[in-house]
Design a protein around this motif. Structure first.
Motif: not given
Length: 77
Positions: A5-10, A16-23, A38-40, A51-58
């Motif tokens: 359920e968590l990974k379905c959420k944006q 800045d109200c920007k969408c970072l992606g999904r969990v 959480i990793i997004v 892309n070799n750049e890491p995801e967002f780590i929050i």
């Protein structure tokens, strides 16, 4: 709440109200079982293959609200 359920959420950044992606994954403390981060990943899966750049780590402390459809975070990106 289940991880499925968590990974379905944006994930939306409050700054800045920007969408970072999904969990896509979680990091948790083995001894306590508490979620630390959480990793997004962004929504563009094709680019993430090349892309070799890491995801967002929050950090979990930066999560402000987990709602029925989105997760609001407060990070300075």
């Amino acid at each position: 709440m289940l991880f499925s359920e968590l990974k379905c959420k944006q994930v939306i950044n409050l700054k800045d109200c920007k969408c970072l992606g999904r969990v896509i994954d979680l990091e948790f403390e083995e001894c306590s079982g508490q979620i630390c981060k959480i990793i997004v990943s962004n929504n563009n899966r094709l680019c993430s293959w090349f892309n070799n750049e890491p995801e967002f780590i929050i950090c979990f402390k930066d999560i402000k609200k987990i709602g029925p459809d989105i997760i609001i975070v407060d990070i300075g990106h």
